[in-house]
Design an enzyme around this catalytic site. Sequence first.
Site, PDB file in Angstrom:
ATOM      1  N   GLU A   1       9.791 -13.987  14.193  1.00  0.00           N
ATOM      2  CA  GLU A   1       9.352 -12.605  14.287  1.00  0.00           C
ATOM      3  C   GLU A   1       7.851 -12.533  14.114  1.00  0.00           C
ATOM      4  O   GLU A   1       7.230 -13.418  13.539  1.00  0.00           O
ATOM      5  CB  GLU A   1      10.057 -11.782  13.226  1.00  0.00           C
ATOM      6  CG  GLU A   1       9.949 -12.375  11.847  1.00  0.00           C
ATOM      7  CD  GLU A   1      10.970 -11.775  10.889  1.00  0.00           C
ATOM      8  OE1 GLU A   1      12.137 -11.631  11.267  1.00  0.00           O
ATOM      9  OE2 GLU A   1      10.582 -11.459   9.767  1.00  0.00           O
TER      10      GLU A   1
ATOM     11  N   CYS B   1      11.047 -14.400  -1.488  1.00  0.00           N
ATOM     12  CA  CYS B   1      10.758 -14.306  -0.059  1.00  0.00           C
ATOM     13  C   CYS B   1      12.015 -14.523   0.786  1.00  0.00           C
ATOM     14  O   CYS B   1      12.790 -15.453   0.532  1.00  0.00           O
ATOM     15  CB  CYS B   1       9.699 -15.342   0.295  1.00  0.00           C
ATOM     16  SG  CYS B   1       9.259 -15.346   2.039  1.00  0.00           S
TER      17      CYS B   1
ATOM     18  N   CYS C   1       8.201 -10.882   5.547  1.00  0.00           N
ATOM     19  CA  CYS C   1       8.493 -11.986   6.455  1.00  0.00           C
ATOM     20  C   CYS C   1       9.931 -12.474   6.330  1.00  0.00           C
ATOM     21  O   CYS C   1      10.481 -12.577   5.249  1.00  0.00           O
ATOM     22  CB  CYS C   1       7.501 -13.117   6.260  1.00  0.00           C
ATOM     23  SG  CYS C   1       7.292 -13.622   4.580  1.00  0.00           S
TER      24      CYS C   1
HETATM   25  N1  SAH Z   1       3.836 -19.449   3.688  1.00  0.00           N
HETATM   26  C1  SAH Z   1       2.614 -18.711   3.786  1.00  0.00           C
HETATM   27  C2  SAH Z   1       2.604 -17.618   4.825  1.00  0.00           C
HETATM   28  C3  SAH Z   1       3.823 -16.752   4.963  1.00  0.00           C
HETATM   29  S1  SAH Z   1       4.176 -15.542   3.747  1.00  0.00           S
HETATM   30  C4  SAH Z   1       2.227 -18.167   2.447  1.00  0.00           C
HETATM   31  O1  SAH Z   1       2.989 -18.330   1.496  1.00  0.00           O
HETATM   32  O2  SAH Z   1       1.145 -17.611   2.309  1.00  0.00           O
HETATM   33  C5  SAH Z   1       2.960 -14.308   3.922  1.00  0.00           C
HETATM   34  C6  SAH Z   1       2.784 -13.491   2.645  1.00  0.00           C
HETATM   35  O3  SAH Z   1       3.887 -12.586   2.438  1.00  0.00           O
HETATM   36  C7  SAH Z   1       2.726 -14.361   1.396  1.00  0.00           C
HETATM   37  O4  SAH Z   1       1.689 -13.945   0.569  1.00  0.00           O
HETATM   38  C8  SAH Z   1       4.080 -14.113   0.780  1.00  0.00           C
HETATM   39  O5  SAH Z   1       4.069 -14.446  -0.562  1.00  0.00           O
HETATM   40  C9  SAH Z   1       4.271 -12.647   1.084  1.00  0.00           C
HETATM   41  N2  SAH Z   1       5.644 -12.164   0.917  1.00  0.00           N
HETATM   42  C10 SAH Z   1       6.804 -12.821   1.076  1.00  0.00           C
HETATM   43  N3  SAH Z   1       7.847 -12.022   0.817  1.00  0.00           N
HETATM   44  C11 SAH Z   1       7.344 -10.826   0.482  1.00  0.00           C
HETATM   45  C12 SAH Z   1       7.921  -9.580   0.090  1.00  0.00           C
HETATM   46  N4  SAH Z   1       9.234  -9.430   0.016  1.00  0.00           N
HETATM   47  N5  SAH Z   1       7.087  -8.553  -0.179  1.00  0.00           N
HETATM   48  C13 SAH Z   1       5.753  -8.700  -0.076  1.00  0.00           C
HETATM   49  N6  SAH Z   1       5.164  -9.841   0.274  1.00  0.00           N
HETATM   50  C14 SAH Z   1       5.938 -10.889   0.553  1.00  0.00           C
END
Ligand code: SAH
Length: 354
Positions: free
Chosen positions: A91, A126, A340
């Site tokens: 996505e 996540c 994500c």
């Molecule tokens: N793996 C990489 C990029 C993907 S995640 C990383 O960890 O940076 C992109 C961002 O979204 C990251 O900061 C992650 O911690 C955040 N993220 C994941 N799930 C989330 C959620 N439920 N609410 C808010 N941010 C979230």
Amino acid sequence: MRPSLFSQTPSDLTSTLENLGEPSYRGTQILEWLWQKRVDSIDSMSNLPASLRAHLEEAFTLQTLTHAKTQGSADTTRKFLFRLHDGRFVECVLIPASPALYGERSDRHTLCVSSQVGCAFACKFCASGLDGFTRNLTPEEIAGQVLLSEELSGKKINNIVFMGMGEPLANLSHLLKSIELITSPWGIGIGARHLTISTSGLVPQIRKLADHPQQIRLAISLHGATDEVRERIMPINNKWPLSDLFDALRYWMEKKKQKITLEYILIEGVNDELKQAELLVKRARSIRAKVNLIPYNTVEGLSWNRPDDAHCRKFRDILSGNGVSATLRLEKGHDIDAACGQLRLKEEQLNTPE
Ligand code: SAH
């Protein structure tokens, strides 16, 4: 399976064409058909001789990804679900400029792209990691998200964040090649300064990326200002604790001389104590980073919550009050499963690829 023609850089094409006994300027023509005119068949490349088109048809496909679903509407955050050739889904999210930050008439369009199907890093909050890791995206599947989003939205994407599904630095060689496809003038032509790589903190890869000559930007998913808090929610912290991570960030600063962003999701009762904000001030100041605070986006099946707005503001005020540039992201797309991995999980539950 035949490789995609979209995977070819000018030097790849030069050797392909040499083997076919064709002049190298055909490479320039092919790239123009692919990236500028964006044709959907090799047969439409009308200035190439029929014999060359036939050879290319045999050796390559144009396929990268296809559109499966859109959530959201044209004037707000839109989330696209794309299907890959093997039936998997990724996505990406198209985020229009915020009028508050960029003015009513800004034509800034940010695309949040995925780098892997699933993720191996298992951050506890996540959705992407819930089903584990499936596979790396190829460079053309990464760049293809930009092409297809532009086609679907009619907008020119001019800013890219690698914050979709997956850990971009765990797919470093494909990431670097996708950056070439995205930034080259013969490719999509977006300046490297408009690309931000977000990572959960893979220390050796951060150092490698710091040595990369292009001025790409770096964002770190910090989410905890102490090892104790961070390792509770991010298993990667056991491998590379904060001291190692910040050594690598100092190295980045020396090489790139460019501000790093620390991302900090606020999760109620987990990492939102005001003491963490005070410690985050020290961390941010040690590398002169700015901080993006993001109230947690709830994920179906997970029991985490966001703190209330007043508490989020208090947390931010401690940072701003101590000279750290901090934004509290009034995050968009909460209602369309924008965090994500969430949309893909729903789709795969309904439609599991064999
Ligand atoms: N793996 C990489 C990029 C993907 S995640 C990383 O960890 O940076 C992109 C961002 O979204 C990251 O900061 C992650 O911690 C955040 N993220 C994941 N799930 C989330 C959620 N439920 N609410 C808010 N941010 C979230």
